[in-house]
Enzyme design. Structure first.
Site, short mmCIF file in Angstrom:
data_model
loop_
_atom_site.label_atom_id
_atom_site.label_comp_id
_atom_site.label_asym_id
_atom_site.label_seq_id
_atom_site.Cartn_x
_atom_site.Cartn_y
_atom_site.Cartn_z
N LYS A 36 28.24 -5.99 45.92
CA LYS A 36 29.24 -5.24 46.69
C LYS A 36 28.70 -3.89 47.14
CE LYS A 36 33.87 -3.20 46.34
NZ LYS A 36 33.56 -1.81 46.65
N LYS A 111 32.64 6.81 47.68
CA LYS A 111 32.53 6.40 46.28
C LYS A 111 31.50 5.28 46.13
CE LYS A 111 35.05 3.26 44.88
NZ LYS A 111 34.63 1.91 44.54
#
Length: 163
Positions: A36, A111
């Site tokens: 991811k 993030k």
């Protein structure tokens, strides 16, 4: 993108398909997250490249819809240009058509890029474009783009140059 014990993944696969159409077993625990953050780092880099390219085209007097059409039939084609174009007015139903509301937030992208940077440091992997993308998205968060979609990098670049 799922990591864990393969037998447990197989037992949960039907449930996981309720969460998304594409469910891919990536290997041991943590490998799904690794996939991811790699994907999102490429997405961030690609979006910045698309935004820069579209902005340059506008500065050169090109129609943004025409430029997007040319990019999407040429070697510059990518998801950010074809499916999620960051220029307002080029596509319907994407955040750029709605003042960059909805979609994947700039804060979330920053993030994920931070996670990519940490793992790159841990594995001694050079990621200069990932590092630059991280810096750009962090600056965007500090300058009022935190709650906008990450494709607002186009708007950010336009403001940075003073239009």
């Amino acid at each position: 993108m799922v990591g864990g014990v393969k037998e447990e993944y197989q037992a949960a696969q039907e449930l996981l398909t309720c969460m998304g159409a594409n469910v891919v077993y990536c290997g041991p625990v943590g490998s799904g997250q690794a996939a991811k953050i790699c994907n999102n780092m490429l997405l961030a880099i690609g979006m910045i490249g698309t935004a820069e390219t579209m902005n340059l085209g506008l500065r050169l007097g090109l129609d943004p819809k025409l430029l997007a059409q040319i990019l999407n039939m040429s070697s510059g084609r990518c998801w950010s240009s074809e499916v999620y174009n960051p220029v307002p007015g080029v596509m319907e139903g994407v955040p750029s058509a709605n003042n960059y509301q909805g979609g994947f937030g700039t804060t979330l992208m920053a993030k994920d890029l931070g996670l990519a940077q940490s793992t790159a440091t841990d594995t001694k992997t050079p990621v200069p474009l990932g590092a630059l993308a991280h810096q750009i998205y962090r600056v965007m968060c500090a300058r009022g783009y935190a709650n906008k979609d990450f494709s607002s990098v186009f708007q950010f670049l336009r403001e940075e140059e003073g239009q």
